[in-house]
Design a protein around this motif. Sequence first.
Motif, PDB file in Angstrom:
ATOM      1  N   MET A  46      12.061   8.282   0.636  1.00  0.00           N
ATOM      2  CA  MET A  46      13.442   7.837   0.579  1.00  0.00           C
ATOM      3  C   MET A  46      13.699   6.636   1.483  1.00  0.00           C
ATOM      4  O   MET A  46      14.387   5.684   1.087  1.00  0.00           O
ATOM      5  CB  MET A  46      14.386   8.977   0.957  1.00  0.00           C
ATOM      6  CG  MET A  46      15.862   8.586   0.950  1.00  0.00           C
ATOM      7  SD  MET A  46      16.982   9.969   1.268  1.00  0.00           S
ATOM      8  CE  MET A  46      16.880  10.847  -0.297  1.00  0.00           C
ATOM      9  N   ALA A  47      13.170   6.630   2.702  1.00  0.00           N
ATOM     10  CA  ALA A  47      13.505   5.587   3.680  1.00  0.00           C
ATOM     11  C   ALA A  47      13.118   4.184   3.211  1.00  0.00           C
ATOM     12  O   ALA A  47      13.951   3.270   3.235  1.00  0.00           O
ATOM     13  CB  ALA A  47      12.867   5.902   5.037  1.00  0.00           C
ATOM     14  N   PRO A  48      11.872   3.944   2.765  1.00  0.00           N
ATOM     15  CA  PRO A  48      11.538   2.596   2.310  1.00  0.00           C
ATOM     16  C   PRO A  48      12.317   2.171   1.070  1.00  0.00           C
ATOM     17  O   PRO A  48      12.665   0.989   0.921  1.00  0.00           O
ATOM     18  CB  PRO A  48      10.034   2.661   2.011  1.00  0.00           C
ATOM     19  CG  PRO A  48       9.598   4.026   2.251  1.00  0.00           C
ATOM     20  CD  PRO A  48      10.704   4.827   2.806  1.00  0.00           C
ATOM     21  N   VAL A  49      12.629   3.121   0.195  1.00  0.00           N
ATOM     22  CA  VAL A  49      13.411   2.792  -0.997  1.00  0.00           C
ATOM     23  C   VAL A  49      14.819   2.361  -0.600  1.00  0.00           C
ATOM     24  O   VAL A  49      15.341   1.353  -1.088  1.00  0.00           O
ATOM     25  CB  VAL A  49      13.458   3.985  -1.973  1.00  0.00           C
ATOM     26  CG1 VAL A  49      14.453   3.721  -3.106  1.00  0.00           C
ATOM     27  CG2 VAL A  49      12.071   4.256  -2.542  1.00  0.00           C
ATOM     28  N   LYS A  52       0.826  -1.211   0.000  1.00  0.00           N
ATOM     29  CA  LYS A  52       0.000   0.000   0.000  1.00  0.00           C
ATOM     30  C   LYS A  52       0.866   1.270   0.000  1.00  0.00           C
ATOM     31  O   LYS A  52       0.613   2.215   0.754  1.00  0.00           O
ATOM     32  CB  LYS A  52      -0.929   0.025   1.220  1.00  0.00           C
ATOM     33  CG  LYS A  52      -1.740  -1.239   1.444  1.00  0.00           C
ATOM     34  CD  LYS A  52      -2.669  -1.545   0.282  1.00  0.00           C
ATOM     35  CE  LYS A  52      -3.515  -2.781   0.553  1.00  0.00           C
ATOM     36  NZ  LYS A  52      -4.351  -3.154  -0.617  1.00  0.00           N
ATOM     37  N   VAL A  53       1.877   1.298  -0.861  1.00  0.00           N
ATOM     38  CA  VAL A  53       2.708   2.491  -0.998  1.00  0.00           C
ATOM     39  C   VAL A  53       2.452   3.103  -2.372  1.00  0.00           C
ATOM     40  O   VAL A  53       1.849   2.479  -3.247  1.00  0.00           O
ATOM     41  CB  VAL A  53       4.213   2.156  -0.850  1.00  0.00           C
ATOM     42  CG1 VAL A  53       4.521   1.679   0.555  1.00  0.00           C
ATOM     43  CG2 VAL A  53       4.651   1.105  -1.866  1.00  0.00           C
ATOM     44  N   ASP A  54       2.903   4.337  -2.553  1.00  0.00           N
ATOM     45  CA  ASP A  54       2.704   4.999  -3.834  1.00  0.00           C
ATOM     46  C   ASP A  54       3.586   4.360  -4.907  1.00  0.00           C
ATOM     47  O   ASP A  54       4.557   3.663  -4.606  1.00  0.00           O
ATOM     48  CB  ASP A  54       3.003   6.498  -3.704  1.00  0.00           C
ATOM     49  CG  ASP A  54       4.438   6.739  -3.281  1.00  0.00           C
ATOM     50  OD1 ASP A  54       5.310   6.856  -4.162  1.00  0.00           O
ATOM     51  OD2 ASP A  54       4.697   6.804  -2.058  1.00  0.00           O
ATOM     52  N   HIS A  93       6.880  -7.186   3.248  1.00  0.00           N
ATOM     53  CA  HIS A  93       6.450  -7.047   1.855  1.00  0.00           C
ATOM     54  C   HIS A  93       7.662  -6.782   0.951  1.00  0.00           C
ATOM     55  O   HIS A  93       7.747  -7.332  -0.157  1.00  0.00           O
ATOM     56  CB  HIS A  93       5.438  -5.909   1.723  1.00  0.00           C
ATOM     57  CG  HIS A  93       4.208  -6.083   2.559  1.00  0.00           C
ATOM     58  ND1 HIS A  93       3.404  -7.201   2.472  1.00  0.00           N
ATOM     59  CD2 HIS A  93       3.646  -5.286   3.510  1.00  0.00           C
ATOM     60  CE1 HIS A  93       2.386  -7.086   3.316  1.00  0.00           C
ATOM     61  NE2 HIS A  93       2.525  -5.933   3.960  1.00  0.00           N
ATOM     62  N   ALA A  94       8.576  -5.951   1.427  1.00  0.00           N
ATOM     63  CA  ALA A  94       9.784  -5.666   0.650  1.00  0.00           C
ATOM     64  C   ALA A  94      10.628  -6.923   0.484  1.00  0.00           C
ATOM     65  O   ALA A  94      11.194  -7.170  -0.586  1.00  0.00           O
ATOM     66  CB  ALA A  94      10.597  -4.563   1.332  1.00  0.00           C
ATOM     67  N   GLN A 151       8.661  -1.473   9.985  1.00  0.00           N
ATOM     68  CA  GLN A 151       8.437  -2.887  10.273  1.00  0.00           C
ATOM     69  C   GLN A 151       7.308  -3.477   9.434  1.00  0.00           C
ATOM     70  O   GLN A 151       7.378  -4.639   9.018  1.00  0.00           O
ATOM     71  CB  GLN A 151       8.124  -3.062  11.761  1.00  0.00           C
ATOM     72  CG  GLN A 151       9.309  -2.785  12.676  1.00  0.00           C
ATOM     73  CD  GLN A 151       8.950  -3.024  14.133  1.00  0.00           C
ATOM     74  OE1 GLN A 151       8.813  -4.147  14.594  1.00  0.00           O
ATOM     75  NE2 GLN A 151       8.785  -1.946  14.880  1.00  0.00           N
ATOM     76  N   ARG A 152       6.285  -2.696   9.164  1.00  0.00           N
ATOM     77  CA  ARG A 152       5.160  -3.201   8.374  1.00  0.00           C
ATOM     78  C   ARG A 152       5.531  -3.320   6.890  1.00  0.00           C
ATOM     79  O   ARG A 152       5.010  -4.173   6.182  1.00  0.00           O
ATOM     80  CB  ARG A 152       3.946  -2.282   8.537  1.00  0.00           C
ATOM     81  CG  ARG A 152       3.385  -2.253   9.964  1.00  0.00           C
ATOM     82  CD  ARG A 152       2.185  -1.344  10.072  1.00  0.00           C
ATOM     83  NE  ARG A 152       1.087  -1.784   9.204  1.00  0.00           N
ATOM     84  CZ  ARG A 152      -0.045  -1.099   9.036  1.00  0.00           C
ATOM     85  NH1 ARG A 152      -0.220   0.057   9.681  1.00  0.00           N
ATOM     86  NH2 ARG A 152      -0.977  -1.560   8.231  1.00  0.00           N
TER      87      ARG A 152
END
Length: 345
Positions: free
Chosen positions: A139-142, A110-112, A262-263, A257-258
């Motif tokens: 930036m952080a999740p990437v 559920k990310v852009d 998924h990543a 953490q969520r």
Amino acid sequence: MSIPAPVRHLASFAFAAGAGWAFAFLGVPLPWLLGPMLSVGVLSMAGLTLSMPRGARQTGQLLLGTGIGLNFTPTVAAFVVDHIAVMVVCALASILFGLLSALYLRKVAKVDMATAYFASVPGGVVEMAIQATKWGGEMAPVSLAQSLRILCVVTTIPTTLTLIGAVGHSPFEAQNLPFDLRGFPILVALSLLFGGLMAWRKITNGWLLGPLAAGALVTVLDLHLSGMPRELLNLSQVLIGCFIGLRYRRELVLPLQRFLPHALLSTLVLVGLNVLFGIGVAEMTGLPAASMVLSVSPGGMAEMSITAAVLELGVPLIAAFHIIRIFLVIALSGLIFRYILSSKT
């Protein structure tokens, strides 16, 4: 009381090198890379403040790039030119698989679209994070997903290849130049010059590609200045392993953490698609399957080159595949998002 930076640097390096030695003693594949990477990553996640001095990663890249370049004999160069079309197709396929992984990641996490896409395309950690923010992503999740990709590839593929005995099948005869105390400083000076010029021009992986070009030039010109000692290649792995491990900071990972599971699943899908494609390309071209798996694996160029060197799977060929992939990913990823994916954001 805070620990002085030099003491912290020395302690971090000593711990990483010790982990590398322990992994080597236990017979773990890629011990001098995996040992520092995993141990430093675990301690960093535990909240310990580890660090390396400025220039440590670049030093590791310089040593590694020079060592890779020394393998680019005229025979290898001609082989690479003959297979340039295969390299381009593999690079484009890797981008396509990244796109498929991004569509999956966007749906389940559920990310852009910008965040999902630049987290999935196998480019550099820093470059993809910057691209994501440019197009409205986070930036952080990437950064986390890109680092996780490298960690996943380095910890799974070399171990699997070792366990099934798919090592030592390089299509080229290894060139083992002896170490020469008189020629080695000249070789390093050339690598510093080429690496510095590429870094100055802000070329991605300049401190790896510049020394690689310097080593290749020396080899093609038949200068035989010096070989790269195994100890210095081990040092390069320790420095690069530390750099990867330090990316897993507690303050970066815990808020995500969520997103993390998924990543991870998305990364496994990406790696699996590339591995299957590499095996298929090997069947069609007659190249060694293990070398092709490394050639198309979505790991970092430095990490895959180290893997190729340790497992004796055709370092210059694998390095060339990754150079083409990096070039096309950097050149095309922004254009693909702008003209194809931005409307889906």
